[in-house]
Design a protein around this motif. Structure first.
Motif, PDB file in Angstrom:
ATOM      1  N   ARG A 193       3.894  11.460   2.304  1.00  0.00           N
ATOM      2  CA  ARG A 193       3.539  10.451   3.313  1.00  0.00           C
ATOM      3  C   ARG A 193       4.644   9.423   3.557  1.00  0.00           C
ATOM      4  O   ARG A 193       4.418   8.422   4.214  1.00  0.00           O
ATOM      5  CB  ARG A 193       2.249   9.728   2.887  1.00  0.00           C
ATOM      6  N   ALA A 194       5.843   9.673   3.026  1.00  0.00           N
ATOM      7  CA  ALA A 194       6.937   8.727   3.241  1.00  0.00           C
ATOM      8  C   ALA A 194       7.146   8.531   4.742  1.00  0.00           C
ATOM      9  O   ALA A 194       7.059   9.493   5.506  1.00  0.00           O
ATOM     10  CB  ALA A 194       8.208   9.254   2.592  1.00  0.00           C
ATOM     11  N   PRO A 195       7.421   7.313   5.195  1.00  0.00           N
ATOM     12  CA  PRO A 195       7.396   7.020   6.631  1.00  0.00           C
ATOM     13  C   PRO A 195       8.619   7.447   7.435  1.00  0.00           C
ATOM     14  O   PRO A 195       8.580   7.413   8.663  1.00  0.00           O
ATOM     15  CB  PRO A 195       7.248   5.499   6.673  1.00  0.00           C
ATOM     16  N   THR A 196       9.723   7.805   6.775  1.00  0.00           N
ATOM     17  CA  THR A 196      10.881   8.346   7.503  1.00  0.00           C
ATOM     18  C   THR A 196      11.470   9.485   6.686  1.00  0.00           C
ATOM     19  O   THR A 196      11.187   9.600   5.485  1.00  0.00           O
ATOM     20  CB  THR A 196      11.989   7.293   7.737  1.00  0.00           C
ATOM     21  N   ARG A 241      13.610   8.050   3.869  1.00  0.00           N
ATOM     22  CA  ARG A 241      12.834   7.549   2.733  1.00  0.00           C
ATOM     23  C   ARG A 241      12.241   8.704   1.948  1.00  0.00           C
ATOM     24  O   ARG A 241      12.137   8.650   0.713  1.00  0.00           O
ATOM     25  CB  ARG A 241      11.690   6.631   3.218  1.00  0.00           C
ATOM     26  N   TRP A 253       2.174   2.318   0.384  1.00  0.00           N
ATOM     27  CA  TRP A 253       3.615   2.592   0.401  1.00  0.00           C
ATOM     28  C   TRP A 253       4.388   1.469  -0.307  1.00  0.00           C
ATOM     29  O   TRP A 253       5.384   1.711  -0.970  1.00  0.00           O
ATOM     30  CB  TRP A 253       4.078   2.761   1.846  1.00  0.00           C
ATOM     31  N   HIS A 298      12.682  -4.330   3.567  1.00  0.00           N
ATOM     32  CA  HIS A 298      12.270  -3.901   4.904  1.00  0.00           C
ATOM     33  C   HIS A 298      10.837  -4.326   5.199  1.00  0.00           C
ATOM     34  O   HIS A 298      10.511  -4.737   6.316  1.00  0.00           O
ATOM     35  CB  HIS A 298      12.382  -2.378   5.031  1.00  0.00           C
ATOM     36  N   LEU A 299       9.976  -4.224   4.199  1.00  0.00           N
ATOM     37  CA  LEU A 299       8.583  -4.629   4.398  1.00  0.00           C
ATOM     38  C   LEU A 299       8.480  -6.140   4.575  1.00  0.00           C
ATOM     39  O   LEU A 299       7.814  -6.633   5.490  1.00  0.00           O
ATOM     40  CB  LEU A 299       7.724  -4.192   3.201  1.00  0.00           C
ATOM     41  N   THR A 359       6.728  -6.314   9.996  1.00  0.00           N
ATOM     42  CA  THR A 359       5.557  -6.847  10.698  1.00  0.00           C
ATOM     43  C   THR A 359       4.658  -7.608   9.722  1.00  0.00           C
ATOM     44  O   THR A 359       4.831  -7.505   8.497  1.00  0.00           O
ATOM     45  CB  THR A 359       4.728  -5.708  11.313  1.00  0.00           C
ATOM     46  N   GLN A 413       3.107  -5.305   7.269  1.00  0.00           N
ATOM     47  CA  GLN A 413       4.031  -4.850   6.236  1.00  0.00           C
ATOM     48  C   GLN A 413       4.246  -5.935   5.189  1.00  0.00           C
ATOM     49  O   GLN A 413       4.289  -5.663   3.982  1.00  0.00           O
ATOM     50  CB  GLN A 413       5.371  -4.456   6.853  1.00  0.00           C
ATOM     51  N   MET A 448       1.342  -6.075   2.990  1.00  0.00           N
ATOM     52  CA  MET A 448       1.360  -4.915   2.099  1.00  0.00           C
ATOM     53  C   MET A 448       2.280  -5.187   0.898  1.00  0.00           C
ATOM     54  O   MET A 448       1.943  -4.877  -0.249  1.00  0.00           O
ATOM     55  CB  MET A 448       1.870  -3.701   2.895  1.00  0.00           C
TER      56      MET A 448
END
Lengths: 96, 258, 324
Positions: free
Chosen positions: C73-76, C79, C133, C186-187, C191, C194, C197
């Motif tokens: 499920r990594a977002p890119t 990653r 994540w 980055h988180l 946003t 993020q 999170m």
């Protein structure tokens, strides 16, 4: 949960770059020598640390006995005439 | 941009490159499911390695596809935001991992295909594809060594491993037909010197498989006709689940960067 | 190789005075000489090392699971690649460490059996879940950060194979912490979702990370011998303090709040004071009652059991073809 047969232990030696010796880097388990090479590649050369791999079954390694360290290695210490710096050569003599 | 294919043909090249990229992407995704769950610690490392290589190939190919398309889609937009019908991997890649034997069989079938394909693609009239293929060939050669060595051990191991390997082979063999079925797009790529004749790739693949299967003491299943068209975006039920998992974060947080 | 040497030794050693041997051993350790597999060593030193090295190895293996949970499920793609490489490294570390433990006369199979039966311990931290994540980032930043703190001194430990394994591990570990911190960055700069999170992950992982350093010095049973033998070079509390002092400014840079209302900088001591650790939670997790203990061991047991036919097949093939 016992395995019917354990995969034997292999010692791994890697030559980092051309011109260098193979160096012992550790051990791994494999069912045969070809698998041992593949495993060694995946385990010990992920960061481009090698150009050549040797694998040897651990039980094939014969090692010197540490209790005999003194008799095996000490006598060499006082035979300093084996070293080039022991000899004083007159400065006038070149290329020696 | 590629000079061999006229502007009007860039949609075709885009789709072709996605076929290659999606195959690597989906197979890499499947393999990565094994990490932490393999039969031996060393196999975790081995399978992870192959997964990494495949995802690396997918990144190169999807990036290139995005450039060809010219609409600003990068590797991630393509990987994570297409709907199912816009993925063009052959459906063999999306089949479940099953047990280790099934994973290895699927791997051998695709590794041998990629090896024969990339070896020929390295001479492609499309320079970028040729470069990607030349780099990937070395990786795939190792993948096939790894997977075929394992197939041989399983086929010629114990009665149980032989039975499992044969069952997996019988199950997955029908999906290989799609790899070699030449359609309009394949013909167009071949006519432009971009891709090899699939028929040639098939012969070479077949010879390799015969040798591997013989050494594995496994029986080559008979070819059966099939109705799968993953290469045209018509997928089995499995791809939906793979995409749901893979795309989750990007879909849930659409304006986020990671 | 090493177990054979062990047998040859006991006969030899019996002839000499046991305490003289121990004196010579301690002198070598004090002189920062490395003890190698075939050297004489006290039984307690050997057993302590087997316990410590194998626990370390088990931790790496179990540690593959909480982060492995997010690979698919990594977002890119980048990653995803980084995470696979990291988890792969952890497996590799486990392999180096089992390797080091085996030089002491124990087999990997025995050690794995101990882990799967619940007899062996592994680091408490891996019994916590990774529901988001951001937890992947928190683990890289905090857990690998704490591990590095522990591991750098071990590069100089007295036992050769363990020290050399740790040098290899440390070289790879700093990438682990950096990728975790980069993820968090980055988180934290992303946003609102993020950022939230990231904060929630920090809230979940801060205290378990502090517990990684073990009980406070007053309550630590093994420390005395381990320090005498240069297996352990700094105390639990020393390392924990260092970790807090390094990490708090990193959290500040992320603009995330450390979940400790009693955390404050002590100007006189030039270090942070922090709140009390819930040792009851620590004990429960060690006893097997943490959130994921059962799940982690079940995953390892299932992998091992499901893979038995594969391992057998490989052995059977090798036996059929040996000498060919």
């Amino acid at each position: 949960m016992e395995d019917k047969r354990q995969w034997p232990l292999y010692e791994v030696f890697v030559r980092a770059r051309g011109g260098l010796d193979h160096k012992h880097v550790g051990s791994l388990h494999a069912s045969d020598a070809r698998m041992a090479i593949d495993h060694a590649r995946d385990l010990y050369t992920r960061r481009q640390e090698g150009v050549s791999i040797w694998v040897v079954p651990s039980k094939a390694i014969v090692a010197s006995d540490p209790t005999e360290t003194d008799s095996l290695f000490e006598p060499a210490r006082d035979k300093i005439y084996r070293h080039p710096t022991f000899y004083e050569i007159p400065d006038e003599v070149k290329t020696l | 941009m590629n000079a061999a294919v006229p502007q009007a043909g860039s949609e075709a090249l885009f789709r072709y490159v996605l076929r290659l990229g999606d195959l690597s992407l989906v197979l890499g995704q499947r393999l990565s499911e094994w990490v932490g769950h393999s039969p031996a610690l060393e196999e975790d490392l081995g399978l992870a390695n192959i997964a990494l290589d495949l995802i690396g190939q997918a990144r190169l190919l999807l990036s290139y596809a995005g450039e060809i398309e010219g609409r600003g889609r990068d590797e991630d937009k393509l990987a994570f935001l297409r709907e199912q019908g816009a993925y063009f991997n052959a459906i063999l890649a999306e089949q479940p991992n099953g047990d280790f034997g099934q994973t290895i069989v699927r791997q051998v079938l695709i590794d041998a295909f990629q090896l024969e394909l990339y070896e020929r693609l390295a001479a492609s009239s499309d320079e970028r594809l040729a470069a990607i293929a030349a780099k990937s060939v070395k990786e795939v050669r190792y993948h096939l060594r790894y997977s075929s060595d394992w197939l041989i051990r399983l086929g010629d191991g114990t009665a149980e491993s032989h039975a499992r390997a044969q069952a997996a082979l019988d199950l997955l063999w029908p999906y290989t037909v799609e790899l070699f079925t030449e359609d309009e797009l394949d013909r167009l790529m071949c006519d432009n010197g971009i891709a090899p004749r699939l028929h040639e790739v098939h012969s070479a693949w077949s010879a390799r498989l015969d040798a591997i299967l013989a050494e594995s003491t496994l029986k080559r299943p008979a070819d059966r006709p099939h109705a799968w068209h993953g290469k045209r975006g018509q997928h089995s039920e499995h791809l939906g689940y793979i995409l749901a998992e893979m795309q989750y974060l990007q879909r849930t947080y659409p304006d986020a960067r990671w | 190789m090493y177990t054979q040497a062990l047998d040859a030794h006991t006969a030899e050693a019996a002839l000499l005075d046991e305490s003289a041997l121990e004196q010579r051993f301690l002198a070598r350790v004090d002189a920062e000489e490395k003890i190698e597999p075939k050297d004489w060593m006290p039984v307690r030193y050997r057993n302590t090392l087997i316990r410590q090295i194998s626990q370390h190895a088990h931790s790496e293996i179990v540690g593959m699971l909480p982060e492995g949970n997010w690979i698919t499920r990594a977002p890119t793609l980048k990653r995803k690649s980084i995470l696979i490489a990291k988890v792969q490294d952890e497996g590799g570390h486990g392999a180096y460490l089992y390797s080091a433990a085996e030089t002491l006369g124990v087999s990997r199979d025995q050690l794995v059996e101990q882990l799967l039966s619940g007899k062996a311990k592994y680091s408490s931290i891996f019994n916590y879940p990774t529901p988001t994540w951001a937890d992947v980032g928190a683990i890289g930043w905090l857990v690998d950060g704490a591990a590095i703190m522990n591991q750098i001194p071990l590069c100089r430990c007295s036992y050769g194979p363990y020290a050399r394994a740790m040098v290899r591990v440390c070289r790879e570990e700093s990438f682990h912490q950096r990728q975790g911190y980069d993820l968090m960055l980055h988180l934290a700069q992303g946003t609102a979702d993020q950022k939230r999170m990231a904060q929630e992950a920090l809230n979940r992982w801060w205290w378990p990370a502090l517990m990684m350093f073990g009980p406070s010095d007053a309550n630590s049973t093994h420390t005395g011998d381990s320090q005498r033998w240069k297996i352990k070079r700094f105390s639990n509390d020393e390392l924990r303090q260092k970790f807090v002092d390094f990490t708090v400014p990193q959290a500040k840079f992320l603009d995330l709040a450390v979940p400790d209302p009693l955390l404050r900088w002590n100007e006189a001591k030039q270090q942070h004071e922090f709140g009390p650790i819930d040792w009851n939670e620590f004990d429960q997790v060690l006893k097997g009652n943490g959130p994921c203990n059962a799940e982690r061991i079940a995953a390892r047991r299932n992998a091992h059991a499901a893979g038995a036919w594969v391992r057998e097949a490989a052995s059977a093939y090798a036996a059929k073809h040996s000498g060919s």
